[in-house]
Design an enzyme around this catalytic site. Structure first.
Site, PDB file in Angstrom:
ATOM      1  N   ASN A  23       0.837  -1.199   0.000  1.00 52.29           N
ATOM      2  CA  ASN A  23       0.000   0.000   0.000  1.00 52.29           C
ATOM      3  C   ASN A  23       0.870   1.247   0.000  1.00 52.29           C
ATOM      4  O   ASN A  23       1.951   1.270   0.558  1.00 52.29           O
ATOM      5  CB  ASN A  23      -0.972  -0.011   1.178  1.00 52.29           C
ATOM      6  CG  ASN A  23      -0.421   0.709   2.405  1.00 52.29           C
ATOM      7  OD1 ASN A  23      -0.487   1.942   2.514  1.00 52.29           O
ATOM      8  ND2 ASN A  23       0.166  -0.060   3.327  1.00 52.29           N
ATOM      9  N   ASN A  31       5.037   5.952   3.394  1.00 48.19           N
ATOM     10  CA  ASN A  31       4.307   6.681   2.357  1.00 48.19           C
ATOM     11  C   ASN A  31       4.121   8.166   2.624  1.00 48.19           C
ATOM     12  O   ASN A  31       3.414   8.845   1.894  1.00 48.19           O
ATOM     13  CB  ASN A  31       2.953   6.007   2.131  1.00 48.19           C
ATOM     14  CG  ASN A  31       3.119   4.535   1.762  1.00 48.19           C
ATOM     15  OD1 ASN A  31       3.904   4.213   0.872  1.00 48.19           O
ATOM     16  ND2 ASN A  31       2.429   3.660   2.463  1.00 48.19           N
ATOM     17  N   THR A  32       4.728   8.664   3.698  1.00 48.70           N
ATOM     18  CA  THR A  32       4.764  10.101   3.937  1.00 48.70           C
ATOM     19  C   THR A  32       6.229  10.509   3.847  1.00 48.70           C
ATOM     20  O   THR A  32       7.028  10.078   4.684  1.00 48.70           O
ATOM     21  CB  THR A  32       4.175  10.453   5.320  1.00 48.70           C
ATOM     22  OG1 THR A  32       2.780  10.146   5.316  1.00 48.70           O
ATOM     23  CG2 THR A  32       4.357  11.925   5.655  1.00 48.70           C
ATOM     24  N   ASN A  68       5.949  -1.683  11.312  1.00 50.60           N
ATOM     25  CA  ASN A  68       5.149  -1.186  10.188  1.00 50.60           C
ATOM     26  C   ASN A  68       5.502  -1.990   8.923  1.00 50.60           C
ATOM     27  O   ASN A  68       6.216  -2.989   9.005  1.00 50.60           O
ATOM     28  CB  ASN A  68       5.437   0.312  10.005  1.00 50.60           C
ATOM     29  CG  ASN A  68       4.207   1.076   9.542  1.00 50.60           C
ATOM     30  OD1 ASN A  68       3.518   0.644   8.613  1.00 50.60           O
ATOM     31  ND2 ASN A  68       3.919   2.185  10.182  1.00 50.60           N
ATOM     32  N   LYS A 100       5.741   3.285  17.020  1.00 48.90           N
ATOM     33  CA  LYS A 100       5.695   2.239  15.990  1.00 48.90           C
ATOM     34  C   LYS A 100       6.858   2.427  15.036  1.00 48.90           C
ATOM     35  O   LYS A 100       7.034   3.512  14.471  1.00 48.90           O
ATOM     36  CB  LYS A 100       4.365   2.299  15.237  1.00 48.90           C
ATOM     37  CG  LYS A 100       4.205   1.157  14.216  1.00 48.90           C
ATOM     38  CD  LYS A 100       2.767   1.033  13.770  1.00 48.90           C
ATOM     39  CE  LYS A 100       2.583  -0.057  12.735  1.00 48.90           C
ATOM     40  NZ  LYS A 100       1.172  -0.204  12.335  1.00 48.90           N
ATOM     41  N   PHE A 131      -1.526   8.092   4.379  1.00 45.98           N
ATOM     42  CA  PHE A 131      -2.309   8.694   5.467  1.00 45.98           C
ATOM     43  C   PHE A 131      -3.560   9.409   4.954  1.00 45.98           C
ATOM     44  O   PHE A 131      -3.843  10.545   5.341  1.00 45.98           O
ATOM     45  CB  PHE A 131      -1.469   9.681   6.296  1.00 45.98           C
ATOM     46  CG  PHE A 131      -0.437   9.058   7.194  1.00 45.98           C
ATOM     47  CD1 PHE A 131      -0.410   7.701   7.453  1.00 45.98           C
ATOM     48  CD2 PHE A 131       0.527   9.869   7.818  1.00 45.98           C
ATOM     49  CE1 PHE A 131       0.552   7.150   8.301  1.00 45.98           C
ATOM     50  CE2 PHE A 131       1.487   9.320   8.657  1.00 45.98           C
ATOM     51  CZ  PHE A 131       1.502   7.965   8.895  1.00 45.98           C
ATOM     52  N   SER A 172       5.549   5.056   8.743  1.00 48.09           N
ATOM     53  CA  SER A 172       4.924   4.799   7.444  1.00 48.09           C
ATOM     54  C   SER A 172       5.895   5.180   6.333  1.00 48.09           C
ATOM     55  O   SER A 172       6.492   6.251   6.374  1.00 48.09           O
ATOM     56  CB  SER A 172       3.640   5.614   7.286  1.00 48.09           C
ATOM     57  OG  SER A 172       3.265   5.607   5.909  1.00 48.09           O
TER      58      SER A 172
HETATM   59  C1  LIG Z   1      -3.678  -1.101   3.502  1.00 47.24           C
HETATM   60  C2  LIG Z   1      -2.835  -0.856   4.726  1.00 47.24           C
HETATM   61  C3  LIG Z   1      -2.907   0.373   5.384  1.00 47.24           C
HETATM   62  C4  LIG Z   1      -2.125   0.607   6.520  1.00 47.24           C
HETATM   63  N1  LIG Z   1      -2.242   1.815   7.170  1.00 47.24           N
HETATM   64  C5  LIG Z   1      -1.514   2.028   8.304  1.00 47.24           C
HETATM   65  C6  LIG Z   1      -1.658   3.240   9.028  1.00 47.24           C
HETATM   66  O1  LIG Z   1      -2.452   4.124   8.695  1.00 47.24           O
HETATM   67  N2  LIG Z   1      -0.883   3.412  10.139  1.00 47.24           N
HETATM   68  C7  LIG Z   1      -0.006   2.458  10.586  1.00 47.24           C
HETATM   69  O2  LIG Z   1       0.656   2.660  11.605  1.00 47.24           O
HETATM   70  N3  LIG Z   1       0.123   1.288   9.926  1.00 47.24           N
HETATM   71  C8  LIG Z   1      -0.607   1.057   8.807  1.00 47.24           C
HETATM   72  N4  LIG Z   1      -0.474  -0.140   8.148  1.00 47.24           N
HETATM   73  C9  LIG Z   1       0.493  -1.140   8.655  1.00 47.24           C
HETATM   74  C10 LIG Z   1      -0.177  -2.164   9.566  1.00 47.24           C
HETATM   75  O3  LIG Z   1      -0.700  -1.550  10.714  1.00 47.24           O
HETATM   76  C11 LIG Z   1       0.840  -3.243  10.009  1.00 47.24           C
HETATM   77  O4  LIG Z   1       1.862  -2.653  10.777  1.00 47.24           O
HETATM   78  C12 LIG Z   1       1.474  -3.959   8.816  1.00 47.24           C
HETATM   79  O5  LIG Z   1       0.528  -4.152   7.791  1.00 47.24           O
HETATM   80  C13 LIG Z   1       2.072  -5.310   9.207  1.00 47.24           C
HETATM   81  O6  LIG Z   1       1.076  -6.210   9.627  1.00 47.24           O
HETATM   82  P1  LIG Z   1       0.472  -7.359   8.647  1.00 47.24           P
HETATM   83  O7  LIG Z   1       1.643  -8.063   8.039  1.00 47.24           O
HETATM   84  O8  LIG Z   1      -0.350  -8.214   9.542  1.00 47.24           O
HETATM   85  O9  LIG Z   1      -0.339  -6.669   7.616  1.00 47.24           O
HETATM   86  C14 LIG Z   1      -1.249  -0.393   6.997  1.00 47.24           C
HETATM   87  C15 LIG Z   1      -1.197  -1.630   6.345  1.00 47.24           C
HETATM   88  C16 LIG Z   1      -1.961  -1.871   5.233  1.00 47.24           C
HETATM   89  C17 LIG Z   1      -1.894  -3.206   4.543  1.00 47.24           C
END
Ligand SMILES: Cc1cc2nc3c(=O)[nH]c(=O)nc-3n(C[C@H](O)[C@H](O)[C@H](O)COP(=O)(O)O)c2cc1C
Length: 352
Positions: free
Chosen positions: A111, A177-178, A242, A213, A115, A175
């Site tokens: 992704n 992406n910022t 993350n 995080k 934000f 993140s």
């Molecule tokens: C579509 C998507 C959006 C996410 N948005 C955020 C976010 O806004 N803030 C954040 O701290 N992590 C965000 N994450 C990261 C998740 O919270 C998590 O740390 C990461 O996906 C690893 O866990 P997983 O392997 O179970 O997906 C996002 C992940 C995905 C897939």
């Protein structure tokens, strides 16, 4: 649960645009179509951490419910905690679509949302409207707007506004992406931000604990500096981790070259190794939340043995739907019993 309803809650099922499907799933949750876990949690899964009581260690990771629009129905699925956000001070549209990609063959997601969120005003209004007491622990995840030049002011403000409404607050500096956000993980920058947040906290009548995080792509030295910075202050814990900007050689999906953060199964190993190193360094003085490829009892248990007191999932929940929650909890409880642990706490860091 009826299969049609279950699949409505699987945002990453084949054939649907992932982001549109995700929005639909939030709506389905609010319509009450997602079902409800009525069985009480197995007592062996109870966790005391961050000064809070969790009936089980499985949380929903940040990003699924960015605007806190479905907190209660998500909790009712059986999560021990839900982390809403990331919220930024001002509303933000994020990057152009498409910006979420399924890597089906890899059980992964990329992704680059950036934000996208309705802003702190809407976020706190939604949190304030929740019926209390809630059935699970509630976390807030906060970040800065893309155009912000004042993180040392923004994070304390976000903390102040969320403090009365949640059980803990996560400072998201990871993140991918910022632009520039992950640079805030650098020692001096992070110290300044955390000092400002903790100063704001000291003045609040209600003082939820602060977590940080972190990214999985940190050098050893950077990770050591972060752990030191947190241990030197009243930071309660770390979320590890993350999404990653790395692209492991094992990826097979055609979408693997898309820019953004990778999560899901291919993130499991790197994020668990980082967790293990953070646990060793902090020697139990920080509460660690393990995230990255948690999809079943086995992966949750591996995180716990590496040092996590709690775990979070996103990608596997998006692929598997609500049924993964009771299944994971049942399997984790069985593994704890099989290995002779009297409770979950006894297994934390057992293989660190
Ligand atoms: C579509 C998507 C959006 C996410 N948005 C955020 C976010 O806004 N803030 C954040 O701290 N992590 C965000 N994450 C990261 C998740 O919270 C998590 O740390 C990461 O996906 C690893 O866990 P997983 O392997 O179970 O997906 C996002 C992940 C995905 C897939």
């Amino acid at each position: 649960m009826r299969p049609a309803l279950a699949s409505a809650l699987m945002p990453f099922v084949r054939g649907l645009d992932p982001e549109g499907a995700h929005e639909l799933s939030l709506r389905a949750l609010n319509w009450g179509l997602a079902g409800r876990e009525r069985r009480p949690d197995d007592p062996i899964l109870a966790v005391q951490a961050l000064g809070l009581s969790f009936s089980n260690p499985l949380g929903l990771a940040a990003g699924f419910d960015k605007n806190a629009v479905a907190v209660l129905p998500l909790m009712r699925l059986g999560f021990g905690f839900v982390e809403a956000g990331t919220a930024t001070l001002r509303p933000q549209v994020g990057n152009p679509r498409p910006r979420v990609f399924r890597l089906e063959e890899d059980r992964a997601v990329i992704n680059r949302l950036g934000f996208n969120n309705a802003g702190l005003e809407a976020y706190t209004a939604n949190l304030a409207a929740l019926p209390r007491p809630l059935p699970a622990v509630l976390g807030a995840n906060v970040g800065i707007n893309k155009d912000s030049t004042t993180p040392e002011r923004d994070y304390p403000e976000l903390y102040r506004r969320a403090a009365a409404l949640v059980d803990y607050v996560t400072v998201n500096v990871s993140s991918p992406n910022t632009p520039g956000l992950r640079d805030l993980q650098g020692e001096a920058r992070l110290a300044a931000i955390l000092d400002a947040v903790l100063a704001a906290r000291a003045e609040m009548p209600r003082r939820p604990p602060v977590l940080v995080k972190i990214a999985p792509d940190l050098s050893e030295a950077a990770m050591e500096a972060i752990v030191g910075t947190c241990l030197d202050r009243d930071i309660a814990g770390l979320i590890v981790s993350n999404t990653t900007i790395a692209r492991p050689d094992t990826l097979r999906s055609p979408q693997k070259r898309e820019a953004g953060g990778l999560s899901g199964r291919p993130l499991f190993q790197a994020s668990t190794e980082l967790l293990r190193r953070v646990h060793r360094l902090s020697r139990g003085r920080l509460t660690l939340i393990g995230a990255g490829g948690v999809e079943n009892g086995e992966t949750a248990y591996a995180k716990i043995k590496a040092g996590a007191s709690l775990v979070q999932t996103y990608a596997a929940f998006a692929y598997g739907g609500p049924a993964m929650i009771p299944r994971l909890k049942r399997d984790l409880a069985a593994r704890l019993r099989r290995d002779g642990f009297p409770n979950l706490a006894a297994a934390v860091g057992a293989e660190a």
